[in-house]
Design a protein around this motif. Structure first.
Motif, PDB file in Angstrom:
ATOM      1  N   VAL A   1      10.874 -30.472   4.955  1.00  0.00           N
ATOM      2  CA  VAL A   1      11.005 -31.393   6.088  1.00  0.00           C
ATOM      3  C   VAL A   1      12.001 -30.794   7.065  1.00  0.00           C
ATOM      4  O   VAL A   1      13.069 -30.325   6.657  1.00  0.00           O
ATOM      5  N   VAL A   2      11.662 -30.799   8.349  1.00  0.00           N
ATOM      6  CA  VAL A   2      12.517 -30.138   9.340  1.00  0.00           C
ATOM      7  C   VAL A   2      12.882 -31.069  10.489  1.00  0.00           C
ATOM      8  O   VAL A   2      12.124 -31.971  10.862  1.00  0.00           O
ATOM      9  N   SER A   3      14.055 -30.813  11.042  1.00  0.00           N
ATOM     10  CA  SER A   3      14.510 -31.456  12.278  1.00  0.00           C
ATOM     11  C   SER A   3      14.169 -30.554  13.457  1.00  0.00           C
ATOM     12  O   SER A   3      13.692 -29.427  13.283  1.00  0.00           O
ATOM     13  N   ALA A   4      14.449 -31.040  14.659  1.00  0.00           N
ATOM     14  CA  ALA A   4      14.301 -30.209  15.848  1.00  0.00           C
ATOM     15  C   ALA A   4      15.385 -29.129  15.844  1.00  0.00           C
ATOM     16  O   ALA A   4      16.488 -29.324  15.321  1.00  0.00           O
ATOM     17  N   ARG A   5      15.090 -27.982  16.425  1.00  0.00           N
ATOM     18  CA  ARG A   5      15.999 -26.849  16.405  1.00  0.00           C
ATOM     19  C   ARG A   5      17.222 -27.083  17.289  1.00  0.00           C
ATOM     20  O   ARG A   5      17.107 -27.560  18.422  1.00  0.00           O
ATOM     21  N   GLY A   6      18.388 -26.730  16.763  1.00  0.00           N
ATOM     22  CA  GLY A   6      19.612 -26.703  17.562  1.00  0.00           C
ATOM     23  C   GLY A   6      19.811 -27.927  18.424  1.00  0.00           C
ATOM     24  O   GLY A   6      19.813 -29.061  17.946  1.00  0.00           O
ATOM     25  N   LYS A   7      19.933 -27.714  19.733  1.00  0.00           N
ATOM     26  CA  LYS A   7      20.171 -28.785  20.701  1.00  0.00           C
ATOM     27  C   LYS A   7      18.885 -29.252  21.376  1.00  0.00           C
ATOM     28  O   LYS A   7      18.924 -29.858  22.450  1.00  0.00           O
ATOM     29  N   THR A   8      17.737 -28.988  20.742  1.00  0.00           N
ATOM     30  CA  THR A   8      16.452 -29.306  21.376  1.00  0.00           C
ATOM     31  C   THR A   8      16.345 -30.768  21.778  1.00  0.00           C
ATOM     32  O   THR A   8      15.909 -31.089  22.893  1.00  0.00           O
ATOM     33  N   THR A   9      16.722 -31.682  20.889  1.00  0.00           N
ATOM     34  CA  THR A   9      16.599 -33.107  21.198  1.00  0.00           C
ATOM     35  C   THR A   9      17.431 -33.472  22.422  1.00  0.00           C
ATOM     36  O   THR A   9      16.958 -34.183  23.319  1.00  0.00           O
ATOM     37  N   ASP A  10      18.665 -32.975  22.485  1.00  0.00           N
ATOM     38  CA  ASP A  10      19.515 -33.259  23.650  1.00  0.00           C
ATOM     39  C   ASP A  10      18.902 -32.683  24.922  1.00  0.00           C
ATOM     40  O   ASP A  10      18.943 -33.314  25.987  1.00  0.00           O
ATOM     41  N   GLN A  11      18.338 -31.484  24.826  1.00  0.00           N
ATOM     42  CA  GLN A  11      17.725 -30.862  26.003  1.00  0.00           C
ATOM     43  C   GLN A  11      16.498 -31.639  26.475  1.00  0.00           C
ATOM     44  O   GLN A  11      16.280 -31.804  27.685  1.00  0.00           O
ATOM     45  N   LEU A  12      15.710 -32.128  25.535  1.00  0.00           N
ATOM     46  CA  LEU A  12      14.534 -32.916  25.910  1.00  0.00           C
ATOM     47  C   LEU A  12      14.945 -34.233  26.563  1.00  0.00           C
ATOM     48  O   LEU A  12      14.341 -34.668  27.552  1.00  0.00           O
ATOM     49  N   LEU A  13      15.976 -34.870  26.020  1.00  0.00           N
ATOM     50  CA  LEU A  13      16.463 -36.113  26.628  1.00  0.00           C
ATOM     51  C   LEU A  13      16.999 -35.867  28.030  1.00  0.00           C
ATOM     52  O   LEU A  13      16.765 -36.668  28.941  1.00  0.00           O
ATOM     53  N   ALA A  14      17.713 -34.758  28.204  1.00  0.00           N
ATOM     54  CA  ALA A  14      18.239 -34.428  29.528  1.00  0.00           C
ATOM     55  C   ALA A  14      17.104 -34.193  30.524  1.00  0.00           C
ATOM     56  O   ALA A  14      17.173 -34.614  31.682  1.00  0.00           O
ATOM     57  N   ALA A  15      16.043 -33.509  30.062  1.00  0.00           N
ATOM     58  CA  ALA A  15      14.896 -33.271  30.937  1.00  0.00           C
ATOM     59  C   ALA A  15      14.227 -34.581  31.327  1.00  0.00           C
ATOM     60  O   ALA A  15      13.802 -34.769  32.475  1.00  0.00           O
ATOM     61  N   ALA A  16      14.146 -35.499  30.370  1.00  0.00           N
ATOM     62  CA  ALA A  16      13.514 -36.794  30.654  1.00  0.00           C
ATOM     63  C   ALA A  16      14.307 -37.582  31.683  1.00  0.00           C
ATOM     64  O   ALA A  16      13.739 -38.122  32.643  1.00  0.00           O
ATOM     65  N   THR A  17      15.628 -37.639  31.512  1.00  0.00           N
ATOM     66  CA  THR A  17      16.442 -38.429  32.432  1.00  0.00           C
ATOM     67  C   THR A  17      16.586 -37.752  33.791  1.00  0.00           C
ATOM     68  O   THR A  17      16.862 -38.421  34.790  1.00  0.00           O
ATOM     69  N   ALA A  18      16.376 -36.427  33.853  1.00  0.00           N
ATOM     70  CA  ALA A  18      16.388 -35.741  35.147  1.00  0.00           C
ATOM     71  C   ALA A  18      15.173 -36.145  35.986  1.00  0.00           C
ATOM     72  O   ALA A  18      15.226 -36.127  37.221  1.00  0.00           O
ATOM     73  N   LEU A  19      14.097 -36.501  35.324  1.00  0.00           N
ATOM     74  CA  LEU A  19      12.874 -36.903  36.018  1.00  0.00           C
ATOM     75  C   LEU A  19      12.771 -38.407  36.204  1.00  0.00           C
ATOM     76  O   LEU A  19      12.101 -38.879  37.125  1.00  0.00           O
TER      77      LEU A  19
END
Length: 416
Positions: free
Chosen positions: A39-57
């Motif tokens: 079972v794996v999580s998202a790599r490194g800071k991926t989740t934070d980066q995806l959230l930042a991309a979402a809130t930028a849009l």
């Protein structure tokens, strides 16, 4: 054939070399004749980066689309680990949460695993494949992706281990096990060889980031031992016991000092009489699936006129929305303080040893920190302190309870 579930966090997958290391560990399990689920999580800071991309849009992204987006992080990790295993000549297949038969219920971003249909997993295992599953997600009642909230991959791993009748669930991370305090703050902190599940659940809830509290509780309910160890070295290791050990609570002991920087203090003040402030506030937060901690209130002429509690900063967007709604609907005054941190001592039998709270407050007084909020329970004592003073507060309290190095605090009991 016995089954083992291995879970790897984001720091263990951050680079190509680390993914190869994860593949080597899974390969070793598979080569030993064990049916292996990863079972794996998202790599490194991926989740934070995806959230930042979402809130930028979109400054207020919808919960559904946020779940659709965040799930891609774990999906990518699963595919990459499967590819690394295949490169080693190991038959492997990656599955998303829904493909793995994980069914979730509850709101987007805070779902809970309702059931698991393991047929597809067991079919692959019977075919000799390592099955790599994206954690943190399941299929909702309407067929949409529902994520499980902070620490959801831990819960995925434990739930799969229970469903598959696994002999073990191993959580791999970037530290050697569960420490008496965060070793990045307290270099003298020591690794605990084993931890009672009730103590570990409190440690997780109060800030220890090694494992999520919901996963610990699930393992305890089903009597499943969980081993926490270092991905890169394999050194050390802490066993989180599947059953509480036979400890005499009245003797009491402190197992660890935990801290959480990602908290905020919420205060609600009654605007007009006749409003049941506690029920109104807590009901709203419960319906939004936002956990609260350290509840306190003040009364005036028999009515509660102020209520306060702590929330995790991962719920700040929801909290701000709830505060606006409560202010508009009930004329409540609201406050949100993000300049605090939570410090806790965790153990057992704490209410039977009132001197523990006194010692904790005395240690904080030596560094001129005077917390104005605290909460006590049989397994945890928590206080809120100014965020800039949190590190030195952790060090002072850890020293007070003599948790350094190999020594055991006076009057304590071992956890093994």
């Amino acid at each position: 054939m016995t089954t083992t579930v291995l879970k790897f966090g984001g720091t263990s997958l951050a680079t190509t070399e680390k993914i190869r290391r994860v593949a080597a560990i899974a390969h070793g399990s598979h080569a030993g004749g064990t049916a292996t689920v990863v079972v794996v999580s998202a790599r490194g800071k991926t989740t934070d980066q995806l959230l930042a991309a979402a809130t930028a849009l979109n400054t207020a992204p919808s919960a559904r689309e946020t779940d659709q987006l965040l799930a891609t992080g774990e999906n990518a990790s699963a595919a990459l680990v499967a590819l690394a295993l295949q490169d080693r000549g190991v038959p492997a297949v990656s599955l998303t949460g829904p493909q793995a038969g994980i069914l979730a219920t509850g709101p987007h971003g805070a779902g809970m695993i309702a059931a698991i249909d393991p047929q597809r997993i067991t079919g692959h295992l019977a075919g000799g494949r390592v099955v790599v599953i994206a954690g943190f997600q399941g299929e909702g009642e309407d067929g949409d992706i529902v994520t499980l909230g902070r620490g959801g991959s831990d819960t995925t791993a434990v739930a799969l281990a229970v469903e598959l009748g696994a002999r073990a669930c191993e959580i791999y991370t970037d530290v050697d096990g569960v420490f008496t305090a965060d070793p990045r703050l307290v270099p003298t902190a020591r690794v605990l060889s084993s931890v009672d599940p009730l103590v570990m659940a409190e440690m997780a809830f109060s800030g220890a980031q090694v494992m999520h509290s919901r996963a610990v509780e699930l393992a305890s309910v089903h009597g499943l031992d969980v081993l926490v160890r270092n991905t890169m070295t394999g050194a050390g290791g802490t066993t989180i016991l599947g059953r509480s050990s036979d400890m005499i609570e009245t003797r009491g002991f402190i197992a660890a000092v935990t801290h959480d920087r990602a908290v905020a203090r919420v205060v609600l003040r009654r605007g007009r009489r006749g409003v049941d402030l506690v029920t109104t506030a807590l009901g709203a937060f419960a319906r939004a699936a936002v956990p609260v901690d350290m509840l306190a209130w003040h009364t005036d002429r028999g009515e509660v006129d102020q209520v306060g509690f702590a929330v995790h900063q991962s719920h700040l967007v929801a909290t701000r929305g709830l505060l606006r709604q409560l202010a508009a609907a009930h004329a409540l005054g609201t406050g949100l303080d993000e300049g605090v941190g939570k410090l806790s001592v965790v153990g057992t039998g704490l209410l039977n040893r009132p001197e523990f709270l006194a010692r904790m407050l005395s240690a904080l007084a030596t560094i001129d920190v005077a917390p104005d909020w605290f909460a006590t329970a049989q397994s945890r004592i928590s206080v809120l302190v100014p965020a800039p003073r949190l590190t030195e507060a952790v060090i002072a309290v850890h020293r007070e309870f003599e948790l350094e190095g190999d020594q055991l605090p006076a009057g304590s009991m071992t956890l093994a």
